[in-house]
Write an enzyme that holds these catalytic residues in place. Structure first.
Site, PDB file in Angstrom:
ATOM      1  N   GLY A 108      42.043  38.740  38.424  1.00  0.00           N
ATOM      2  CA  GLY A 108      42.629  38.744  39.768  1.00  0.00           C
ATOM      3  C   GLY A 108      42.389  40.029  40.531  1.00  0.00           C
ATOM      4  O   GLY A 108      42.769  41.095  40.071  1.00  0.00           O
ATOM      5  N   SER A 109      41.756  39.952  41.722  1.00  0.00           N
ATOM      6  CA  SER A 109      41.376  41.163  42.423  1.00  0.00           C
ATOM      7  C   SER A 109      40.783  40.810  43.784  1.00  0.00           C
ATOM      8  O   SER A 109      40.926  39.698  44.260  1.00  0.00           O
ATOM      9  CB  SER A 109      40.376  41.953  41.589  1.00  0.00           C
ATOM     10  OG  SER A 109      39.424  41.069  41.025  1.00  0.00           O
ATOM     11  N   ARG A 110      40.044  41.773  44.391  1.00  0.00           N
ATOM     12  CA  ARG A 110      39.512  41.569  45.731  1.00  0.00           C
ATOM     13  C   ARG A 110      38.200  42.323  45.911  1.00  0.00           C
ATOM     14  O   ARG A 110      37.995  43.374  45.298  1.00  0.00           O
ATOM     15  CB  ARG A 110      40.534  42.049  46.763  1.00  0.00           C
ATOM     16  CG  ARG A 110      40.195  41.677  48.193  1.00  0.00           C
ATOM     17  CD  ARG A 110      41.328  42.078  49.112  1.00  0.00           C
ATOM     18  NE  ARG A 110      41.003  43.241  49.908  1.00  0.00           N
ATOM     19  CZ  ARG A 110      41.914  44.002  50.513  1.00  0.00           C
ATOM     20  NH1 ARG A 110      43.192  43.741  50.370  1.00  0.00           N
ATOM     21  NH2 ARG A 110      41.545  45.015  51.252  1.00  0.00           N
TER      22      ARG A 110
END
Length: 232
Positions: free
Chosen positions: A189-191
């Site tokens: 989970g990240s960007r």
């Protein structure tokens, strides 16, 4: 032929960075399953999820220098003009930023938005706030990559999220890469933020889903009916 293609779409290869995690979950399932059988099935499901998380599907990337493709699978969370992070060394004027948020079900292999040479890289420690928040670009742990491409320098920033604790780059300074080529991954989970120079117009909207290496997220104003593609 269609049957084999369908099987290939389901049986997506697992990236080598994920195999230690898949193996660890599987061993834990076998060992703890002897102690309590329900644990075997719970951990076996987690083993399957882990393999799914680290999937590395083949992508078909449009090969045209005026196109910018998504660096990540996920939802376009931000589109706008902001001043890039200092470590990118891209100046103090606002640049077009397009952010793609990856949840725990997204494919986490990141890809180059355009071809070019890795001009600079900078890793910065920080916090692990929700990557969907705008301030995550400034306060979260991140790995910044500057690519010198056919339209000038642009930035790609891998941002760790609330659950993510490990950014894994696949490239180094001086490397030459093609659009859609794998440049790294972020665990759990990240960007991804992309900072683009003047003359580039967004081709996606906030809330739209993007596919790494395939979805055109921005364009440099030129218009072609068709363009060649590379399968990878």
């Amino acid at each position: 032929m269609h049957i084999f293609q369908s099987i290939r779409n389901v049986l997506v290869p697992v990236h080598r960075a994920g195999w230690p995690f898949v193996a660890a979950f599987f061993v834990a399932a076998v060992v703890l399953g002897f102690l309590w059988q329900p644990l075997f099935w719970i951990l076996l499901i987690l083993t399957g999820w882990c393999a799914y998380f680290f999937r590395d599907p083949e992508r078909v990337t449009p090969m045209a220098d005026h196109l910018v493709v998504s660096p990540a699978d996920g939802r376009v969370s931000l589109v706008g003009h902001v001043v890039p992070p200092k470590e990118l060394e891209l100046g103090f004027e606002p640049m077009l930023r397009i952010s793609v948020f990856m949840d725990v079900f997204s494919c986490h292999v990141n890809r180059a938005p355009m071809r070019g040479r890795i001009a600079r890289m900078a890793y910065r420690e920080g916090e692990f706030k929700n990557a969907e928040l705008d301030k995550a670009s400034e306060v979260n742990e991140r790995n910044s990559i500057v690519i010198d491409g056919p339209k000038g320098e642009f930035g790609v920033v891998q941002i760790a999220g609330l659950v993510a604790r490990r950014i894994v780059p696949f490239v180094a300074r001086g490397d030459r890469i093609e659009a859609g080529e794998r440049i790294g991954l972020i665990r759990f989970g990240s960007r991804l933020d992309v900072y683009l120079p003047d003359g580039c117009k967004p081709r996606v909207s906030e809330g739209q889903m993007a596919i790494a290496g395939e979805t055109v997220i921005a364009e440099f104003g030129e218009s072609l009916a068709t363009w060649p593609a590379r399968r990878d």
